[in-house]
Design a protein around this motif. Sequence first.
Motif, short mmCIF file in Angstrom:
data_model
loop_
_atom_site.label_atom_id
_atom_site.label_comp_id
_atom_site.label_asym_id
_atom_site.label_seq_id
_atom_site.Cartn_x
_atom_site.Cartn_y
_atom_site.Cartn_z
N ASP A 67 -4.32 -1.20 -9.04
CA ASP A 67 -2.89 -0.91 -9.14
C ASP A 67 -2.21 -0.95 -7.78
OD1 ASP A 67 -3.13 -0.62 -11.82
OD2 ASP A 67 -2.88 1.56 -11.87
N ILE A 68 -1.02 -1.51 -7.75
CA ILE A 68 -0.23 -1.63 -6.53
C ILE A 68 0.87 -0.57 -6.54
CG2 ILE A 68 1.38 -3.14 -5.28
CD1 ILE A 68 -0.26 -5.47 -6.66
N GLY A 69 1.13 0.00 -5.36
CA GLY A 69 2.19 1.00 -5.25
C GLY A 69 1.68 2.30 -4.66
N VAL A 70 2.38 3.38 -4.98
CA VAL A 70 1.96 4.71 -4.55
C VAL A 70 0.95 5.22 -5.57
CG1 VAL A 70 2.69 7.09 -4.16
CG2 VAL A 70 4.11 5.20 -3.34
N VAL A 71 -0.32 5.25 -5.18
CA VAL A 71 -1.37 5.62 -6.13
C VAL A 71 -1.74 7.10 -6.05
CG1 VAL A 71 -2.27 3.29 -6.23
CG2 VAL A 71 -3.17 4.86 -4.52
N TYR A 72 -1.25 7.80 -4.99
CA TYR A 72 -1.47 9.24 -4.88
C TYR A 72 -0.49 9.79 -3.85
CZ TYR A 72 -3.43 13.73 -3.52
OH TYR A 72 -3.58 15.06 -3.25
N SER A 73 -0.04 11.02 -4.07
CA SER A 73 0.86 11.64 -3.10
C SER A 73 0.74 13.16 -3.18
CB SER A 73 2.31 11.22 -3.38
OG SER A 73 3.18 11.68 -2.35
N ASP A 74 0.79 13.82 -2.01
CA ASP A 74 0.81 15.28 -1.95
C ASP A 74 1.75 15.68 -0.81
OD1 ASP A 74 -0.59 15.17 0.50
OD2 ASP A 74 -2.53 15.56 -0.41
N PRO A 75 1.86 16.97 -0.46
CA PRO A 75 2.81 17.35 0.59
C PRO A 75 2.48 16.81 1.97
CG PRO A 75 2.30 19.24 -0.80
CD PRO A 75 1.34 18.16 -1.18
N TYR A 76 1.29 16.24 2.16
CA TYR A 76 0.87 15.80 3.48
C TYR A 76 0.75 14.29 3.61
CZ TYR A 76 -0.33 20.72 3.59
OH TYR A 76 -0.28 22.09 3.50
N PHE A 77 0.22 13.63 2.58
CA PHE A 77 -0.07 12.20 2.65
C PHE A 77 0.36 11.48 1.38
CE2 PHE A 77 -3.47 13.77 5.54
CZ PHE A 77 -3.16 13.02 6.65
N THR A 78 0.62 10.19 1.55
CA THR A 78 0.81 9.28 0.42
C THR A 78 -0.22 8.17 0.56
OG1 THR A 78 3.17 9.72 0.16
CG2 THR A 78 2.37 7.61 -0.65
N LEU A 79 -0.94 7.88 -0.51
CA LEU A 79 -1.90 6.78 -0.51
C LEU A 79 -1.23 5.58 -1.15
CD1 LEU A 79 -4.81 5.86 0.10
CD2 LEU A 79 -5.42 6.58 -2.22
N VAL A 80 -1.11 4.52 -0.36
CA VAL A 80 -0.40 3.31 -0.78
C VAL A 80 -1.39 2.16 -0.92
CG1 VAL A 80 1.31 1.59 -0.07
CG2 VAL A 80 1.76 4.02 0.31
N ARG A 81 -1.24 1.39 -2.00
CA ARG A 81 -2.00 0.15 -2.12
C ARG A 81 -1.00 -1.00 -2.14
NH1 ARG A 81 -5.01 1.11 -6.34
NH2 ARG A 81 -6.86 1.78 -5.22
N ASP A 82 -0.98 -1.76 -1.03
CA ASP A 82 -0.07 -2.89 -0.90
C ASP A 82 -0.67 -4.15 -1.51
OD1 ASP A 82 2.06 -1.80 1.02
OD2 ASP A 82 0.23 -1.42 2.18
N ALA A 83 0.20 -4.99 -2.03
CA ALA A 83 -0.19 -6.36 -2.37
C ALA A 83 -0.09 -7.17 -1.08
CB ALA A 83 0.73 -6.93 -3.43
N VAL A 84 -1.13 -7.95 -0.78
CA VAL A 84 -1.13 -8.70 0.48
C VAL A 84 -1.64 -10.13 0.27
CG1 VAL A 84 -1.51 -6.61 1.87
CG2 VAL A 84 -3.48 -7.97 1.11
#
Length: 246
Positions: A67-84
């Motif tokens: 999956d592409i996009g914001v795959v997880y987020s909390d008050p400290y970090f966002t885990l992003v999976r970019d299409a490249v």
Amino acid sequence: MDAERTTSGRRVKLAAYDALRAGRPGMFVNPPGAAYEILLDPADQERAYESTARRMAARGLPAHYADIGVVYSDPYFTLVRDAVRFRTGDLGTYVRVVPQGDADGAAVLPVLADGRIVLLRQFRHAARAWHWEIPRGFGDPGERGTQTARRELFEELGMPVGELVHLGPLHSDTGLKAGTDQLYLARLEGTEIRSEPGAGPRAEGIDAYRAVSPDAFRALLTEHRITDAYTLAAYALASARGLLTG
């Protein structure tokens, strides 16, 4: 139903991705000659997803790992999976960790009036181990690096700063983490430190303080008893600039 839920989940992740890109466009720039080109066209993103999903399936992994996009987020970090697009021309995905907000984090090398360096003994969950390291933390919204440095130093050591010297920026993990942290050297007033941490630092996993001479610090390095990247980088920059004596 499962297919509908999967499709809906992918849309949510992409919508959050588009919102992040609108708020922080600088994190999605493709500089000239970039080895990994971020793909923002929906058709390209879909092709990158399908290519990655096929590779995941071949390894027995679920399709949502692509999956592409914001795959997880909390008050400290966002885990992003970019299409490249890779240099080979192949399409795929690349994961990165983005700190929340646009304030830089800060780490501070504390130096007492007699030249000794102050270290914290802190337990780190990711490593599942205790580390000797320097104070550091995330930047609060609207904070500048110097403000973060002074706040973290006071919260973790409870000591006033006589002088704060900017050592430079740090990219702590260029293979995974986006954003920049700032490194400082703090000249503290006095030669004494607290005998033990208070309730606040203890809650953050800090259980001891230690003041060591530059020679003793170097011995800890050669014995591999200091492995924290922020501590190593701050010491290297301070040494290179001749800011440490002894």
